[in-house]
Design a protein around this motif. Sequence first.
Motif, PDB file in Angstrom:
ATOM      1  N   PHE A  64      14.619  -1.392  -5.781  1.00 36.31           N
ATOM      2  CA  PHE A  64      13.249  -2.239  -5.885  1.00 36.31           C
ATOM      3  C   PHE A  64      13.106  -3.067  -4.551  1.00 36.31           C
ATOM      4  N   TYR A  65      14.264  -3.677  -3.954  1.00 41.90           N
ATOM      5  CA  TYR A  65      14.075  -4.207  -2.554  1.00 41.90           C
ATOM      6  C   TYR A  65      13.533  -3.388  -1.639  1.00 41.90           C
ATOM      7  N   PHE A  66      14.138  -2.173  -1.514  1.00 47.07           N
ATOM      8  CA  PHE A  66      13.588  -1.305  -0.346  1.00 47.07           C
ATOM      9  C   PHE A  66      12.277  -0.688  -0.736  1.00 47.07           C
ATOM     10  N   LEU A  67      11.796  -0.497  -1.891  1.00 45.78           N
ATOM     11  CA  LEU A  67      10.428  -0.041  -2.102  1.00 45.78           C
ATOM     12  C   LEU A  67       9.293  -1.216  -1.874  1.00 45.78           C
ATOM     13  N   SER A  68       9.956  -2.323  -2.415  1.00 47.57           N
ATOM     14  CA  SER A  68       8.760  -3.406  -2.221  1.00 47.57           C
ATOM     15  C   SER A  68       8.620  -3.650  -0.737  1.00 47.57           C
ATOM     16  N   ASN A  69       9.727  -3.461   0.164  1.00 48.49           N
ATOM     17  CA  ASN A  69       9.402  -3.642   1.588  1.00 48.49           C
ATOM     18  C   ASN A  69       8.805  -2.502   2.372  1.00 48.49           C
ATOM     19  N   ILE A  70       8.914  -1.499   1.786  1.00 48.65           N
ATOM     20  CA  ILE A  70       8.181  -0.461   2.508  1.00 48.65           C
ATOM     21  C   ILE A  70       6.695  -0.397   2.164  1.00 48.65           C
ATOM     22  N   GLU A  71       6.481  -0.894   0.905  1.00 52.25           N
ATOM     23  CA  GLU A  71       4.874  -1.062   0.527  1.00 52.25           C
ATOM     24  C   GLU A  71       4.354  -2.250   1.397  1.00 52.25           C
ATOM     25  N   LYS A  72       5.150  -3.217   1.511  1.00 54.40           N
ATOM     26  CA  LYS A  72       4.495  -4.509   2.367  1.00 54.40           C
ATOM     27  C   LYS A  72       4.282  -3.930   3.952  1.00 54.40           C
ATOM     28  N   GLN A  73       5.477  -3.486   4.266  1.00 52.23           N
ATOM     29  CA  GLN A  73       5.094  -2.660   5.824  1.00 52.23           C
ATOM     30  C   GLN A  73       3.839  -1.858   5.936  1.00 52.23           C
ATOM     31  N   LEU A  74       3.617  -0.879   4.871  1.00 53.72           N
ATOM     32  CA  LEU A  74       2.717  -0.131   4.966  1.00 53.72           C
ATOM     33  C   LEU A  74       1.250  -0.628   4.732  1.00 53.72           C
ATOM     34  N   LYS A  75       1.490  -1.803   3.831  1.00 51.95           N
ATOM     35  CA  LYS A  75      -0.049  -2.414   3.957  1.00 51.95           C
ATOM     36  C   LYS A  75      -0.106  -3.309   5.334  1.00 51.95           C
ATOM     37  N   GLU A  76       0.791  -4.009   5.738  1.00 47.01           N
ATOM     38  CA  GLU A  76       0.391  -4.852   6.750  1.00 47.01           C
ATOM     39  C   GLU A  76       0.372  -4.078   8.196  1.00 47.01           C
ATOM     40  N   LYS A  77       1.103  -3.127   8.372  1.00 42.40           N
ATOM     41  CA  LYS A  77       1.188  -2.357   9.495  1.00 42.40           C
ATOM     42  C   LYS A  77       0.112  -1.111   9.675  1.00 42.40           C
ATOM     43  N   HIS A  78      -0.134  -0.497   8.725  1.00 36.30           N
ATOM     44  CA  HIS A  78      -0.796   0.609   8.643  1.00 36.30           C
ATOM     45  C   HIS A  78      -1.923   0.813   7.748  1.00 36.30           C
ATOM     46  N   GLY A  79      -2.288  -0.394   6.968  1.00 34.65           N
ATOM     47  CA  GLY A  79      -3.500  -0.538   6.408  1.00 34.65           C
ATOM     48  C   GLY A  79      -3.656   0.231   5.046  1.00 34.65           C
TER      49      GLY A  79
END
Length: 166
Positions: A116-131
């Motif tokens: 859950f931690y890993f997936l949540s952080n992937i989502e956050k990076q995708l949203k913030e860095k890649h739109g």
Amino acid sequence: MISICEATFPTAEFDIVETNFDNLSKEDYDLLKKNQSEMNKLMGSMEPSIKEFNKKSSIDDFFKRCKELHCLIFLLKNKNQQIVGHAFINKMVISGRFNLADIYLDKKYRNGGLGFYFLSNIEKQLKEKHGCKILQLSCLAKNEAGNKLYQKSGYDIIRRGYAKKL
């Protein structure tokens, strides 16, 4: 029962690194290949058609295709900088939409909230860095752990898939 915010593993002991195939070290490539092989065996045990597909298509073929698609790779590394998890993400043609092609977590790190931690952080990076506006994925019906993770993470079931061996 673990709450959504808690993890059995101290998350401060893990780093999430975003990279791509061009920037992978030989050591990381080899570890990804080993992890992907383990994941393919697990998925093949759940679904015979995947087992047959894996016999015909090598991990190197999959990695080559990911490289051609300019997949993003997220690596979950422990404090010794060993890969204990990975995810392959490719950007879809539709703006703001990404596809989670694969996500993997080493057996000894499962069922403690780290996925859950890993997936949540992937989502956050995708949203913030890649739109990223939408992250989509598919999951075998028999993959109970994966389905539980995605439901816990707020994913909606949007379609059913069917397969027939011909």
